[in-house]
Structure formats: structure tokens, C-alpha cells
Write an enzyme that holds these catalytic residues in place. Sequence first.
Site: not given
Ligand code: SAH
Length: 265
Positions: A18, A84, A199-200, A223
Site C-alpha cells: 500500500e 474487513g 487492526m490499527e 474482505d
Molecule cells: N495476510 C497478511 C496479514 C494481514 S493482517 C500478511 O500475511 O501480511 C490484516 C491487515 O489488513 C491489517 O493491517 C488490518 O488492519 C487489515 N484487515 C483487513 N481485513 C481485516 C479483517 N478481516 N480483520 C482485521 N483486520 C483486517
Amino acid sequence: MNHHKIKRLGIISALHEEQEGLVQAMEGLATVTHGMRDYAVGRLWGIDAVCVLSRIGKVAAAMTATMLVEKFGVTHILFTGVAGSGGPSVAVGDIVVAESLVQHDMDASPLFPRFEVPLTGLAHFTSDASLSTHLAGAAHDFVAGDFLDVIEADERRVFRLQQPSVHRGLIASGDQFVSCRDHIGRLGTNHPGLLAVEMEGAAVAQVCFELGVPFAVIRTISDNANEDAAHDFMRFVKSVAARYAFHIVRRFCQQPHPNLAVKAL
Ligand code: SAH
């Protein structure tokens, strides 16, 4: 309404993909490494800016926001990322601009009401109205002007993206990737009006509240926070969300705004 001009804009992203395009677009780029993060300092479409990857989670985001303010002197913060969906009205590919943010995993009850951040008296932290309105405007212009050009037809088909909507309202953050129908259902029940879960954002919101720094948070829905949430997640980030973030930030910086001071360093 915030009447202070943006002297230096901090832009936080959670994922490398991003942030990449924004850093490439910077002029007069200098990178400062501190506390395991690379702060890209330069000018972004005429605005003095610092771009940084927070990494994932509330502590990571809080530390990054604090450093931006205390060490890099930013006067305003933008957070761009994916999230999400918080409910049936919000589809993959839609955009959510936060009006307020809550930490859904904060619970110091019975000492404090559930979700209240102890000793702040608040569960919901409000984003800056003026910055958020400008950001939502940039998002609307992106949907109308860039979406079909910059998101490839294949990606639109795979992710079933049509004309994306721009929503404004509540975002919930916690140190959990939500990927379970029951879990997102409970979050929706606990937080009426919930649009997105991530998450932030609420951590950045708390830091900015405590330091008195105006901020805004924008999220592209990647998602549905259910069992399929991790499926094709990185593909979406790369081929869809990264382009949303780039063009929305570009429009945010390029469009005239009373609080944007475009001036030489
Ligand atoms: N699969 C990724 C992990 C992403 S964690 C990796 O391996 O790097 C998810 C990131 O997207 C976080 O920064 C969070 O803010 C956001 N996010 C997107 N969908 C989310 C969901 N369903 N629940 C929580 N955070 C989500």
C-alpha cells in the site's frame, strides 16, 4: 473544524504494497530509519510529507503515529489501508472513511465501561471532520474518475467490483484478524453502525487525540471478515487496494483545500 494548516502530513500504511507507490512518487526523498521503521520524508504532489509503514496491530500503529508527531513534526495524519466489512451494507471494493473509531478488544470492565479507554473517558475517538470530508471527496472523485482506468478488468471480475460506494462512520480496531462469521456478527451487535473492522485505526486515533493532532482514516474493504477473509487477500492488496490508496492520496494532495498549505520547504 480544524483551522490549522497542514504544514507536514504523515501518511501511515499498514502493508508494504500500500505504501510502495507513494514513496516512489515522493520528490526530494530522504529516508530516516528509526525504531525498526523507515520514514520516507519528502514532497508528495507539492505537500511536505512523511510516509511510513506502521506494520500490523495497535501497538505498532500507536508507536508509528507517536514517532511521526514527536520525531518528525507532522501536523496532521492520514491512515490508509484495507479492512474487513462490518456489515451487509458494505461490500468488498467499497471505501470507508472513519468518523469515529473504537478499540473493540478494550475491556477494563467492571472498573470502566466496556470499550472505554481507561482514564480518557472515551470509547469512541472522533476523526477530524475537515480532513475526513476532504478525504471522502478524494475517494468520490477516485470512484468517478479513476476506478475503471486503474483497476484492471480481470481484477474487477475476480473480486466482483462494480461501482464502489464511499461510506462514512464507525470503524472498529483490535489485535485480531477477524475471519469468522460469528465474530464479525458479535462485533456488529456490540457496535451499532459498524462499517469496517481492522487492526490499527483506533490506536492512531487515541494517540492523535492525546497529542491533539488532527487525523483521518480511510480503508478499502478487502474482505467480509468471515471464513473467506484470507483468501486472495494479498492479491487484493496488490492489484486493488494499493491503487485505491495511491490515487486517493494523490487527489487528496492535489485538490485545493483550505487547510492544505502548499509551500516550498
Ligand atoms: N495476510 C497478511 C496479514 C494481514 S493482517 C500478511 O500475511 O501480511 C490484516 C491487515 O489488513 C491489517 O493491517 C488490518 O488492519 C487489515 N484487515 C483487513 N481485513 C481485516 C479483517 N478481516 N480483520 C482485521 N483486520 C483486517
